[in-house]
Motif scaffolding. Structure first.
Motif, PDB file in Angstrom:
ATOM      1  N   TRP A  99       0.833  -1.207   0.000  1.00  0.00           N
ATOM      2  CA  TRP A  99       0.000   0.000   0.000  1.00  0.00           C
ATOM      3  C   TRP A  99       0.867   1.257   0.000  1.00  0.00           C
ATOM      4  CZ3 TRP A  99       1.314   2.758   4.239  1.00  0.00           C
ATOM      5  CH2 TRP A  99       1.742   2.067   5.378  1.00  0.00           C
ATOM      6  N   THR A 100       0.265   2.359  -0.382  1.00  0.00           N
ATOM      7  CA  THR A 100       0.968   3.646  -0.321  1.00  0.00           C
ATOM      8  C   THR A 100       0.011   4.697   0.220  1.00  0.00           C
ATOM      9  OG1 THR A 100       0.310   4.183  -2.565  1.00  0.00           O
ATOM     10  CG2 THR A 100       2.501   3.180  -2.285  1.00  0.00           C
ATOM     11  N   ILE A 101       0.602   5.705   0.862  1.00  0.00           N
ATOM     12  CA  ILE A 101      -0.192   6.864   1.283  1.00  0.00           C
ATOM     13  C   ILE A 101       0.447   8.090   0.644  1.00  0.00           C
ATOM     14  CG2 ILE A 101      -0.920   8.301   3.220  1.00  0.00           C
ATOM     15  CD1 ILE A 101      -0.552   5.839   5.032  1.00  0.00           C
ATOM     16  N   PRO A 102      -0.241   8.727  -0.306  1.00  0.00           N
ATOM     17  CA  PRO A 102       0.333   9.923  -0.921  1.00  0.00           C
ATOM     18  C   PRO A 102       0.211  11.116   0.035  1.00  0.00           C
ATOM     19  CG  PRO A 102      -1.819   9.480  -1.839  1.00  0.00           C
ATOM     20  CD  PRO A 102      -1.532   8.352  -0.900  1.00  0.00           C
ATOM     21  N   LEU A 103       1.189  11.986   0.025  1.00  0.00           N
ATOM     22  CA  LEU A 103       1.169  13.171   0.880  1.00  0.00           C
ATOM     23  C   LEU A 103       1.434  14.405   0.039  1.00  0.00           C
ATOM     24  CD1 LEU A 103       3.561  11.790   3.680  1.00  0.00           C
ATOM     25  CD2 LEU A 103       1.063  11.804   3.785  1.00  0.00           C
ATOM     26  N   ALA A 104       0.501  15.356   0.052  1.00  0.00           N
ATOM     27  CA  ALA A 104       0.713  16.613  -0.664  1.00  0.00           C
ATOM     28  C   ALA A 104       0.589  17.760   0.333  1.00  0.00           C
ATOM     29  CB  ALA A 104      -0.318  16.754  -1.783  1.00  0.00           C
ATOM     30  N   LEU A 105       1.683  18.472   0.537  1.00  0.00           N
ATOM     31  CA  LEU A 105       1.696  19.541   1.533  1.00  0.00           C
ATOM     32  C   LEU A 105       1.915  20.888   0.860  1.00  0.00           C
ATOM     33  CD1 LEU A 105       3.953  17.494   3.873  1.00  0.00           C
ATOM     34  CD2 LEU A 105       1.755  18.415   4.634  1.00  0.00           C
ATOM     35  N   GLY A 106       1.731  21.962   1.562  1.00  0.00           N
ATOM     36  CA  GLY A 106       2.036  23.270   0.992  1.00  0.00           C
ATOM     37  C   GLY A 106       1.005  24.321   1.340  1.00  0.00           C
TER      38      GLY A 106
ATOM     39  N   ILE B 151     -14.600  25.874   6.212  1.00  0.00           N
ATOM     40  CA  ILE B 151     -13.328  26.551   6.439  1.00  0.00           C
ATOM     41  C   ILE B 151     -12.680  26.875   5.089  1.00  0.00           C
ATOM     42  CG2 ILE B 151     -12.862  25.494   8.690  1.00  0.00           C
ATOM     43  CD1 ILE B 151     -11.027  23.479   7.296  1.00  0.00           C
ATOM     44  N   THR B 152     -11.886  27.946   5.065  1.00  0.00           N
ATOM     45  CA  THR B 152     -11.152  28.262   3.840  1.00  0.00           C
ATOM     46  C   THR B 152      -9.680  28.004   4.085  1.00  0.00           C
ATOM     47  OG1 THR B 152     -11.052  30.537   4.575  1.00  0.00           O
ATOM     48  CG2 THR B 152     -12.707  30.008   2.917  1.00  0.00           C
ATOM     49  N   LEU B 153      -9.040  27.501   3.062  1.00  0.00           N
ATOM     50  CA  LEU B 153      -7.626  27.185   3.192  1.00  0.00           C
ATOM     51  C   LEU B 153      -6.788  28.325   2.630  1.00  0.00           C
ATOM     52  CD1 LEU B 153      -7.748  23.451   2.122  1.00  0.00           C
ATOM     53  CD2 LEU B 153      -8.156  24.486   4.351  1.00  0.00           C
ATOM     54  N   ALA B 154      -5.563  28.446   3.121  1.00  0.00           N
ATOM     55  CA  ALA B 154      -4.689  29.516   2.665  1.00  0.00           C
ATOM     56  C   ALA B 154      -3.493  28.920   1.941  1.00  0.00           C
ATOM     57  CB  ALA B 154      -4.220  30.349   3.851  1.00  0.00           C
ATOM     58  N   HIS B 155      -2.993  29.685   0.993  1.00  0.00           N
ATOM     59  CA  HIS B 155      -1.823  29.225   0.280  1.00  0.00           C
ATOM     60  C   HIS B 155      -0.591  29.520   1.137  1.00  0.00           C
ATOM     61  CE1 HIS B 155      -0.115  27.648  -3.354  1.00  0.00           C
ATOM     62  NE2 HIS B 155       0.862  28.538  -3.254  1.00  0.00           N
TER      63      HIS B 155
ATOM     64  N   SER C  36      -2.955  35.197   0.628  1.00  0.00           N
ATOM     65  CA  SER C  36      -3.629  34.608  -0.520  1.00  0.00           C
ATOM     66  C   SER C  36      -4.404  33.379  -0.080  1.00  0.00           C
ATOM     67  CB  SER C  36      -2.615  34.233  -1.595  1.00  0.00           C
ATOM     68  OG  SER C  36      -1.510  33.574  -1.020  1.00  0.00           O
ATOM     69  N   GLU C  37      -5.696  33.567   0.073  1.00  0.00           N
ATOM     70  CA  GLU C  37      -6.535  32.471   0.513  1.00  0.00           C
ATOM     71  C   GLU C  37      -7.345  31.913  -0.634  1.00  0.00           C
ATOM     72  OE1 GLU C  37      -8.861  33.061   3.935  1.00  0.00           O
ATOM     73  OE2 GLU C  37      -7.178  33.753   5.170  1.00  0.00           O
TER      74      GLU C  37
ATOM     75  N   GLN D 280       2.294  29.266 -10.771  1.00  0.00           N
ATOM     76  CA  GLN D 280       3.493  29.786 -10.121  1.00  0.00           C
ATOM     77  C   GLN D 280       3.214  30.343  -8.737  1.00  0.00           C
ATOM     78  OE1 GLN D 280       6.442  30.138 -12.339  1.00  0.00           O
ATOM     79  NE2 GLN D 280       5.243  29.114 -13.875  1.00  0.00           N
ATOM     80  N   GLY D 281       2.302  29.699  -8.034  1.00  0.00           N
ATOM     81  CA  GLY D 281       2.044  30.084  -6.654  1.00  0.00           C
ATOM     82  C   GLY D 281       1.225  31.345  -6.506  1.00  0.00           C
TER      83      GLY D 281
END
Lengths: 418, 236
Positions: free
Chosen positions: A96-103, A162-166, A174-175, A214-215
């Motif tokens: 199995w794998t667990i993908p992780l995307a952070l940022g 909830i709102t997420l922020a960059h 920058s939300e 580009q963020g």
């Protein structure tokens, strides 16, 4: 007779003896308690992740990868492409794998993009899986699952938006305001960084960045939340992923294969080894803790000696009487030694009882509120060494008042200075 | 100066024998010299001297706490001056009893335990001497009820009598008393002297009694004065 004398003599000075006992017991409780917590902290730390055989990320150092993938500290230097992830996940040895995307973040808490595999396979401590305090896993793109501390600190309930922020700062300019997330579940406390994480699906991560480049948001191009759902939300890249193998025997082979992967530069680490290495770096903290504990013990013992020394004056008569009936100066020496050993032994038993009761009392509370799983049993064979060491230290220090008594017995003889 | 003249017919070994006994802390400094003294069992010696006249040194010397610098000291045929400190402690436990001026007892032990304290050091089981302890205490006017009490609960007079019982428990050759009557009033003092000497005579124990109270002289066979013993420098 020696024991009876020591016991009754202590009882005769029960006021000071009890105070001495109290201070000694307190310092022993501290010693045993801190020692226990130190061990528990180490095992809890090294058990932040368990059951995961490898953690894979872009080529970097082992600690760096561990810090950002497990502890959400710092940032990845590079990403792993989705294609690579898919290829490696198909490896026959990988179960199995667990993908992780952070940022991204939400009010200072990291946002983790992952999939259902996370709730299924993530293990911490003694192979403990994640469980829900409320709600359930996310299913839709705009759904989130909160770690226990996030929900508690921010006072969130199920169903709230909830709102997420960059970016990862506590305050972000920058939300992703246009695409709010609904809280679908709240996890039970684990005492690991999971508690401080907001979990959403990989598609959710892709969705909030679909009109970004580009963020930064692309000027003049806005894609609404609904429109986004129509689009292809397959992620393009990941920060890292966790891997579970079919057989642990294959760990080093697979690690090597990943490290030598031709498609892109990757690093695979063994989390247990990396965690142990990280703890080694933190061992200075551990040592300082130990040092403080020893100081506290020393203070307790020195306090006992002070009281005993002070009592030598009033005990001059006792010594003279003992000498008169035929006691040797050594007998007086051992009498004082025995008193110290008696006090220390009683203090040790008391402190053990206090510690056991305290741990028993706070265990459930700690687990419920802080996700700290502390074992109730603070004693091991190591405790025996401690006990022997404490007795030895007490006995060495006791030589001071005992020797004073010995000198008194030798020089003063039958004279009783009143 | 009186030397011992036997008053009892039986004993062949003197209870205590001093031969030119001397003690000094440093050569040339203040010193204590005792003349030749031989006391048979049951002969009692009164040493007259106020505190500060080297009395404590003399007591420590006679009790074997300190070793003499020169001369010989024989107690019950044992050459005390040749024994090691540990052996002197042992000998004291069985052959020498001591009664202090006051505060003779360990306050937190019972009266009986205070008396039996001696048994431990004399190398005898407390149980074998228990009956003797009880009998002695009774003879000295301490009821069974009093014997079970803490020593600190007793009056000064009673405590001094317990001290006699302790000193005589092992039927020693010698009993050394250091002004044991100074804390007692006249009536108690005479009663104390009576029981002390009666009980000592029962076990043929020689009493060396140090006091400044001249009136007590009449109870003794011999007398010495501290002033004759300390030579050279004045008392400290």
């Amino acid at each position: 007779m020696l024991i009876k004398l020591a016991r009754l003599s202590l009882w005769n000075r029960k006021g000071t003896a009890l105070m001495t006992l109290l201070s000694l017991t307190l310092s022993l409780v501290l010693l045993l308690g801190i020692e226990h917590i130190r061990k528990e902290a180490r095992s809890s730390f090294t058990n932040t992740v368990s059951g995961t055989d490898l953690i894979v990320g872009a080529r970097s150092g082992q600690l760096n990868l561990l810090l950002y993938s497990v502890f959400r500290l710092g940032n990845a230097t590079a990403n792993v492409s989705w294609a690579t992830y898919e290829r490696i996940a198909k490896h026959p040895q990988i179960s199995w794998t667990i993908p992780l995307a952070l940022g991204d973040s939400h009010r200072g808490y990291r946002v983790l993009g992952t999939n259902q595999g996370y709730f299924e396979h993530y293990r911490y401590a003694n192979q403990q899986g994640l469980s829900f305090a409320a709600g359930e896993q996310f299913a839709g793109v705009y759904e989130a699952v909160l770690g226990a501390e996030v929900a508690k600190q921010l006072g969130y309930q199920l169903g709230q938006e909830i709102t997420l922020a960059h970016g990862v700062g506590a305050v972000s300019f920058s939300e992703h305001k246009d695409k709010p997330f609904v809280i679908k579940g709240i996890l039970a406390a684990t005492g690991t960084p999971v508690d401080q994480t907001v979990h959403i699906s990989l598609e959710g991560i892709e969705a909030i960045h679909i009109d970004w480049q580009q963020g930064a948001p692309m000027p003049g191009r806005k894609i609404s939340a609904e429109q986004t759902l129509e689009m292809d939300l397959t992620p393009k890249a990941l920060t890292a992923f966790m891997v579970g193998l079919n057989s642990r025997m294959a760990t080093f082979v697979v690690q090597r294969q990943i490290n030598e992967f031709r498609g892109e530069p990757l690093t695979a680490i063994l989390p247990g080894v990396a965690l142990a290495e990280l703890w080694q770096m933190l061992s200075i903290v551990e040592n300082i803790l130990l040092l403080i504990t020893l100081m506290v013990l020393a203070a307790g013992l020195v306090g006992m000696m002070t009281t005993l020394l002070a009592s030598m004056r009033e005990r001059q008569r006792e010594v003279a009487i003992l000498r008169a009936v035929g006691a040797s100066p050594w007998y007086v020496f051992w009498l004082i030694q025995l008193e110290v050993l008696l006090l220390t032994l009683v203090a040790m038993l008391l402190s053990a009882a206090v510690l056991l009761l305290t741990l028993f009392g706070v265990q459930d509370w700690l687990a419920a509120h802080y996700g700290l799983f502390i074992s109730v049993m603070p004693f091991s064979t190591e405790t025996l060494y401690w006990a022997a060491g404490i007795l030895a230290a007490a006995s060495v220090l006791a030589c001071i008042p005992a020797f004073v008594a010995y000198r008194k017995a030798l020089t003063d003889g039958l004279s009783v200075k009143l | 100066m009186h030397n011992g003249v036997p008053v009892t017919t039986k004993p062949k070994i003197p209870a205590i024998e001093l031969k030119d006994l001397q003690f000094w802390y440093r050569a040339g400094a203040w010193q204590l010299s005792l003349p030749a003294v031989t006391l048979e069992h049951g002969q009692h010696l009164f040493i007259q001297g106020a505190s500060g006249s080297g009395k404590t040194t003399l007591l420590n010397l006679l009790a074997g706490i300190t070793a003499p610098s020169a001369g010989e000291l024989w107690v019950q045929g044992h050459a005390m001056h040749q024994l090691s400190a540990a052996k002197r402690d042992k000998l004291r436990a069985s052959q020498i009893g001591v009664v202090f001026q006051q505060l003779n007892l360990i306050p937190y032990l019972s009266v009986l335990d205070n008396v039996l304290l001696r048994a431990t050091f004399a190398g005898q089981a407390a149980i074998t001497l228990q009956q003797r302890a009880i009998d002695l205490l009774r003879a000295l006017g301490l009821t069974d009820d009093l014997q079970r009490q803490r020593a600190s609960a007793l009056s000064v007079g009673q405590q001094q009598r317990v001290a006699i019982a302790r000193a005589l428990l092992t039927q020693p050759a010698l009993l050394i008393a250091d002004e044991p009557t100074s804390a007692l009033d006249a009536n108690n003092r005479d009663a104390f002297m009576q029981v002390l000497l009666t009980e000592a005579d029962k076990c043929a124990t020689t009493v060396i009694f140090v006091s400044h109270d001249q009136q007590l002289k009449r109870y003794f066979h011999f007398e010495l004065s501290m002033a004759d013993l300390a030579k050279g420098v004045v008392a400290c």
